[in-house]
Design an enzyme around this catalytic site. Structure first.
Site, PDB file in Angstrom:
ATOM      1  N   ASP A  59       0.830  -1.214   0.000  1.00  0.00           N
ATOM      2  CA  ASP A  59       0.000   0.000   0.000  1.00  0.00           C
ATOM      3  C   ASP A  59       0.865   1.265   0.000  1.00  0.00           C
ATOM      4  OD1 ASP A  59      -2.790   0.201   0.017  1.00  0.00           O
ATOM      5  OD2 ASP A  59      -2.952  -0.760   1.979  1.00  0.00           O
ATOM      6  N   THR A  88      -7.442  -5.640  -0.479  1.00  0.00           N
ATOM      7  CA  THR A  88      -6.283  -6.061   0.330  1.00  0.00           C
ATOM      8  C   THR A  88      -6.352  -7.552   0.685  1.00  0.00           C
ATOM      9  OG1 THR A  88      -7.455  -5.291   2.274  1.00  0.00           O
ATOM     10  CG2 THR A  88      -5.859  -3.794   1.347  1.00  0.00           C
TER      11      THR A  88
END
Ligand code: AMP
Ligand code: MG
Length: 341
Positions: free
Chosen positions: A46, A129
């Protein structure tokens, strides 16, 4: 600057961020060992992805670039997160070789822009995710929103195969990258070779005698899966056949619908007060609409990007080619889905 130049910068940024995410994916165990944290690979990916996108946009478009990213560097700067910082810098250096820690942290914070500009970028550095951690589908989603409407959208899907017959739950070696410009269509290249000749993506409307295939979230907390079943039952009672819903993570669902591998992407709120984030829809919805889909919320209203970081006026998403879109919206209305009470 014209939208083609913006799209070119965004495609460059997303392809490098895709390479960084792949690198983290290849070294999951090493990252976990450095950070002693099972979820750290997605945290690292990320931050690294956002740093790369911020840097490329600023280098190519100038210091005035406004980027609204999902992350900021505060957490990563903290003393106790030195191991995560080290792993993030290692990931960033796979494409930005001489990056220093300070430069990387500052690049992450290029994403601290706000939406009160006539034109701004919005980024989900790793969308899906959970899919990333399972090494299944995830996406890097970057869009330019101009006067409240997505004008450019780039979606990197590093694990998405181009071949429709391939197993979508297994990571592809090349992945796919989609670049959409409002009013000018959407094209696809391999995610690891953005210089390859782009292929235009334009899907056909759904043929009346074909079974409808829908896709939805893997996570039952992100989309009410019972409602999809109710909608499909309602359609079945009216002679419209369907396949079992395919569950995939991330905005790859918009890409699947755009390219005709799915006939609808349904997202039904599970919580009354959940507000969808703009970076979860800006890029993907433009890919799909430029490929010939209608993209609205569950009540048939256009997605409204004029309320800051949230789609405050919308509930859920229905993305589908026109015929299926009409049928799904009618079913939702008839079943009273999403109405008070
Ligand atoms: P998906 O991979 O389609 O399940 O969507 C992933 C996205 O769901 C994440 O980027 C989150 O921003 C978003 N999300 C988180 N919580 C919720 C929720 N309660 N309802 C809908 N979306 C959510
Ligand atoms: Mg997301």
């Amino acid at each position: 600057m014209n939208t083609s130049a913006l799209a070119s910068a965004a495609t460059h940024a997303v392809s490098l961020a895709s390479a960084v995410c792949r690198e983290v994916q290849r070294s999951l165990e090493k990252v976990r060992a450095i950070t002693k944290d099972d979820k750290s690979p997605v945290t690292v990916a990320d931050f690294a992805s956002q740093a790369i996108v911020g840097k490329v946009l600023r280098d190519r478009l100038g210091a005035g670039v406004v980027l609204v990213g999902e992350e900021d560097s505060k957490w990563l700067r903290e003393e106790e997160h030195a191991a995560h910082r080290e792993a993030t810098l290692a990931a960033v250096r796979t494409v930005w070789e001489d990056a220093t820690e300070g430069e990387m942290l500052d690049a992450i914070d290029i994403g601290a822009g706000d939406t009160r500009h006539a034109g701004f970028w919005t980024l989900d550095p790793v969308d899906g995710t959970k899919g990333f951690l399972r090494n299944q589908q995830y996406a890097i989603a970057l869009a330019y929103v101009e006067r409240d409407v997505p004008a450019v959208g780039v979606l990197g899907c590093p694990n998405l195969p181009r071949n429709f017959q391939a197993d979508l739950d297994r990571p592809d070696r090349h992945g796919c990258l989609y670049t959409a410009i409002r009013g000018m269509g959407v094209s696809e290249t391999p995610a690891d070779d953005p210089g390859a000749k782009p292929v235009d993506i334009r899907r056909l409307d759904h043929a009346p005698d074909e079974a409808i295939s829908i896709c939805e979230s893997v996570e039952s907390g992100h989309s009410k899966q019972d409602d999809s079943a109710r909608i499909l039952e309602y359609l079945a009672a009216r002679g419209v056949t369907s396949r079992a819903p395919a569950r995939r993570d991330s905005q790859a669902k918009y890409a699947l619908t755009a390219r005709g591998q799915a006939d609808a992407y349904l997202r039904r709120p599970t919580k009354k007060d959940y507000v969808e984030r703009i970076w979860d829809h800006a890029a993907g919805s433009l890919e799909a609409s430029e490929a010939g889909c209608f993209v609205t919320d569950i009540h048939g209203h256009a997605l409204d990007f004029s309320h800051g970081r949230g789609l405050e006026k919308n509930k859920g998403v229905v993305c589908a080619p026109p015929r299926v879109h009409g049928m799904v919206i009618s079913a939702i209305e008839a079943l009273g889905i999403g109405r008070a009470g």
